[in-house]
Design an enzyme around this catalytic site. Structure first.
Site, PDB file in Angstrom:
ATOM      1  N   ARG A 217       0.846  -1.195   0.000  1.00 30.07           N
ATOM      2  CA  ARG A 217       0.000   0.000   0.000  1.00 30.07           C
ATOM      3  C   ARG A 217       0.879   1.241   0.000  1.00 30.07           C
ATOM      4  O   ARG A 217       1.883   1.314   0.718  1.00 30.07           O
ATOM      5  CB  ARG A 217      -0.933   0.039   1.202  1.00 30.07           C
ATOM      6  CG  ARG A 217      -1.672   1.381   1.319  1.00 30.07           C
ATOM      7  CD  ARG A 217      -2.910   1.354   2.163  1.00 30.07           C
ATOM      8  NE  ARG A 217      -3.494   2.690   2.277  1.00 30.07           N
ATOM      9  CZ  ARG A 217      -4.221   3.292   1.337  1.00 30.07           C
ATOM     10  NH1 ARG A 217      -4.458   2.663   0.181  1.00 30.07           N
ATOM     11  NH2 ARG A 217      -4.711   4.494   1.507  1.00 30.07           N
ATOM     12  N   SER A 220      -0.408   7.943   2.043  1.00 36.23           N
ATOM     13  CA  SER A 220       0.073   9.312   2.233  1.00 36.23           C
ATOM     14  C   SER A 220      -0.215   9.759   3.659  1.00 36.23           C
ATOM     15  O   SER A 220      -1.308   9.531   4.184  1.00 36.23           O
ATOM     16  CB  SER A 220      -0.612  10.259   1.240  1.00 36.23           C
ATOM     17  OG  SER A 220      -0.272   9.895  -0.085  1.00 36.23           O
ATOM     18  N   CYS A 235      -8.583   7.951   6.105  1.00 34.08           N
ATOM     19  CA  CYS A 235      -7.153   7.627   6.102  1.00 34.08           C
ATOM     20  C   CYS A 235      -6.747   6.733   7.268  1.00 34.08           C
ATOM     21  O   CYS A 235      -6.015   5.749   7.087  1.00 34.08           O
ATOM     22  CB  CYS A 235      -6.328   8.905   6.110  1.00 34.08           C
ATOM     23  SG  CYS A 235      -6.641   9.976   4.695  1.00 34.08           S
ATOM     24  N   GLN A 238      -7.932   3.235   6.828  1.00 31.58           N
ATOM     25  CA  GLN A 238      -7.187   2.593   5.742  1.00 31.58           C
ATOM     26  C   GLN A 238      -5.791   2.171   6.198  1.00 31.58           C
ATOM     27  O   GLN A 238      -5.326   1.082   5.856  1.00 31.58           O
ATOM     28  CB  GLN A 238      -7.085   3.536   4.544  1.00 31.58           C
ATOM     29  CG  GLN A 238      -8.380   3.658   3.745  1.00 31.58           C
ATOM     30  CD  GLN A 238      -8.175   4.417   2.460  1.00 31.58           C
ATOM     31  OE1 GLN A 238      -7.386   5.353   2.393  1.00 31.58           O
ATOM     32  NE2 GLN A 238      -8.889   4.034   1.416  1.00 31.58           N
ATOM     33  N   ARG A 262      -2.758  15.346   0.319  1.00 26.67           N
ATOM     34  CA  ARG A 262      -2.574  15.071  -1.113  1.00 26.67           C
ATOM     35  C   ARG A 262      -1.464  15.947  -1.693  1.00 26.67           C
ATOM     36  O   ARG A 262      -1.546  16.435  -2.820  1.00 26.67           O
ATOM     37  CB  ARG A 262      -3.884  15.240  -1.897  1.00 26.67           C
ATOM     38  CG  ARG A 262      -5.001  14.307  -1.461  1.00 26.67           C
ATOM     39  CD  ARG A 262      -6.075  14.138  -2.535  1.00 26.67           C
ATOM     40  NE  ARG A 262      -6.733  15.364  -2.891  1.00 26.67           N
ATOM     41  CZ  ARG A 262      -7.792  15.892  -2.263  1.00 26.67           C
ATOM     42  NH1 ARG A 262      -8.304  15.261  -1.213  1.00 26.67           N
ATOM     43  NH2 ARG A 262      -8.338  17.020  -2.669  1.00 26.67           N
ATOM     44  N   THR A 282     -13.950  18.826  -1.546  1.00 26.37           N
ATOM     45  CA  THR A 282     -12.495  18.710  -1.382  1.00 26.37           C
ATOM     46  C   THR A 282     -11.731  19.134  -2.635  1.00 26.37           C
ATOM     47  O   THR A 282     -10.663  19.752  -2.539  1.00 26.37           O
ATOM     48  CB  THR A 282     -12.119  17.264  -0.987  1.00 26.37           C
ATOM     49  OG1 THR A 282     -10.703  17.175  -0.810  1.00 26.37           O
ATOM     50  CG2 THR A 282     -12.549  16.239  -2.045  1.00 26.37           C
ATOM     51  N   ASP A 294      -4.799  16.799  -6.956  1.00 21.00           N
ATOM     52  CA  ASP A 294      -3.849  15.934  -6.253  1.00 21.00           C
ATOM     53  C   ASP A 294      -2.438  16.352  -6.638  1.00 21.00           C
ATOM     54  O   ASP A 294      -2.072  16.318  -7.812  1.00 21.00           O
ATOM     55  CB  ASP A 294      -4.101  14.473  -6.645  1.00 21.00           C
ATOM     56  CG  ASP A 294      -3.439  13.473  -5.712  1.00 21.00           C
ATOM     57  OD1 ASP A 294      -2.402  13.822  -5.112  1.00 21.00           O
ATOM     58  OD2 ASP A 294      -3.934  12.342  -5.587  1.00 21.00           O
ATOM     59  N   ARG A 296       0.361  15.003  -5.232  1.00 22.06           N
ATOM     60  CA  ARG A 296       1.324  14.002  -4.759  1.00 22.06           C
ATOM     61  C   ARG A 296       2.209  13.475  -5.888  1.00 22.06           C
ATOM     62  O   ARG A 296       1.861  13.556  -7.058  1.00 22.06           O
ATOM     63  CB  ARG A 296       0.586  12.829  -4.105  1.00 22.06           C
ATOM     64  CG  ARG A 296      -0.053  13.173  -2.777  1.00 22.06           C
ATOM     65  CD  ARG A 296      -0.870  12.020  -2.239  1.00 22.06           C
ATOM     66  NE  ARG A 296      -2.068  11.769  -3.038  1.00 22.06           N
ATOM     67  CZ  ARG A 296      -3.005  10.877  -2.722  1.00 22.06           C
ATOM     68  NH1 ARG A 296      -2.861  10.136  -1.628  1.00 22.06           N
ATOM     69  NH2 ARG A 296      -4.061  10.720  -3.496  1.00 22.06           N
TER      70      ARG A 296
END
Length: 362
Positions: A217, A220, A235, A238, A262, A282, A294, A296
């Site tokens: 996985r 972040s 998050c 997860q 992100r 968001t 995003d 990232r």
């Protein structure tokens, strides 16, 4: 001599300077003085205006769209600073916190002559420093002399494009055994980038066979969800769910990437949360701040996996873009393993937005 900072080290200096409110100078064709709008002070703004010339406030096209300003350069707009520009004016353009209370910020005049190389570099530097993507930019005639007179960090504009958006090489620093709730057979690896940015971590469960696809996985960092148990996202569940699944199977690797919010940083994430409280979702909140959906960089994850000896993964994710990025970066994804946990009444709309606008499979 090797004692002289190279371009990567100069970039690290520049990011630190901008975060402290210290200007930096880009040299070469398009030379300019750059000051981050977020950390700008009244005195430094007055000093810039006193220098004359044609200072502008560079903002991203996303922020320009919110302000109804014209982004003639495509990905950004160069807004002419009024001769009597105040710090409150600059920050009102850069920060959308009061947009609904004070929507009329114009007239905003966008520059369209000349190139925008320095302005593009300024915004990229602000983003990489986890600041609001807005910067005051003043063209300079003799940039080298100006920088020397004021002891400012200089960056060669001609070399920035090749380095500012590139993934910094990561180096393993240390690894040690770490018993966890999910499994006692844990091991934590620390990876440090050359550019002075945040370190990233790999949590190895058991002894995964490097010749087979590993359950993996890319997670972040989420201070609010992982540490505080925030109900605004999924998050935390997860993170714990992925570790529990790896522990149950006896093997796996979870990459904990320090790309909070992100990729926009915790402060900007909190700004986005404040905008969400005003009714924006968001993605809309990110855009109003001047960011993409995003920000990232998942190349980091692929680099860490390769350095640990993994070439194929069973990827725990609901985000197809992670699968695509891993594949692009040379990691074979043999299976996408869904990870649907953590939905509650506080994050239902957030998860729906991720599915509708960001393509998450929820």
């Amino acid at each position: 001599m090797a004692l002289t900072p190279d371009i990567i080290e100069q970039l690290a200096r520049a990011r630190a300077d901008l975060r402290m409110g210290v200007p930096v100078v880009v040299t070469g064709d398009g030379a300019a003085l750059i000051l981050a709008a977020e950390t700008l002070t009244p005195q430094r703004l007055a000093d810039v205006l006193a220098l004359g010339g044609a200072p502008v406030l560079a903002i991203t096209a996303r922020r320009a769209e919110t302000l109804k300003a014209r982004p003639y350069d495509g990905d950004l707009a160069r807004l002419t600073l009024p001769v009597d520009a105040s710090l409150s004016w600059v920050q009102a353009i850069a920060d959308p916190a009061d947009d609904l209370r004070s929507p009329m910020k114009g007239p905003l005049i966008s520059a369209r002559d000349g190139d925008a190389l320095a302005h593009r570099a300024a915004l990229a530097l602000c983003k990489s420093a986890r600041l609001l993507p807005a910067a005051v930019v003043l063209p300079l005639e003799d940039a080298g002399t100006f920088a020397a007179q004021h002891a400012l960090t200089t960056l060669p504009l001609s070399r920035l494009a090749d380095h500012i958006g590139s993934a910094s090489p990561l180096h393993p620093i240390v690894a040690a055994r770490l018993p966890m709730e999910a499994t006692e057979a844990g091991r934590l690896h620390i990876f440090r980038p050359e550019d002075g940015a945040e370190e990233h971590y790999a949590i190895e469960i058991g002894r995964p066979d490097r010749s087979k696809p590993v359950l993996a996985r890319l997670h972040s960092a989420c201070f609010t969800g992982d540490v505080l148990g925030s109900l605004k996202c999924d998050c935390g569940p997860q993170l714990r769910g992925a570790l529990a699944q790896m522990g149950a199977q006896g093997a796996g690797v979870l990459l904990y990437l320090n790309q909070e919010g992100r990729g926009i940083g915790l402060a900007n994430k909190m700004r986005a949360y404040s905008l969400q409280d005003q009714g924006f979702d968001t993605v809309e909140a990110n855009h109003r701040l001047g960011f993409e959906d995003d920000e990232r960089d998942f190349r980091l994850g692929a680099d860490i996996l390769k350095s640990m000896g993994f070439s194929a993964v069973r990827l725990l994710t609901n985000n197809p873009k992670k699968v695509d990025m891993m594949t692009t970066c040379g990691i074979t994804v043999t299976e996408r393993v869904p990870l649907k946990v953590g939905e509650n009444r506080h994050n239902t709309a957030y998860l729906a937005t991720k599915a509708r606008k960001s393509g998450h499979l929820l």
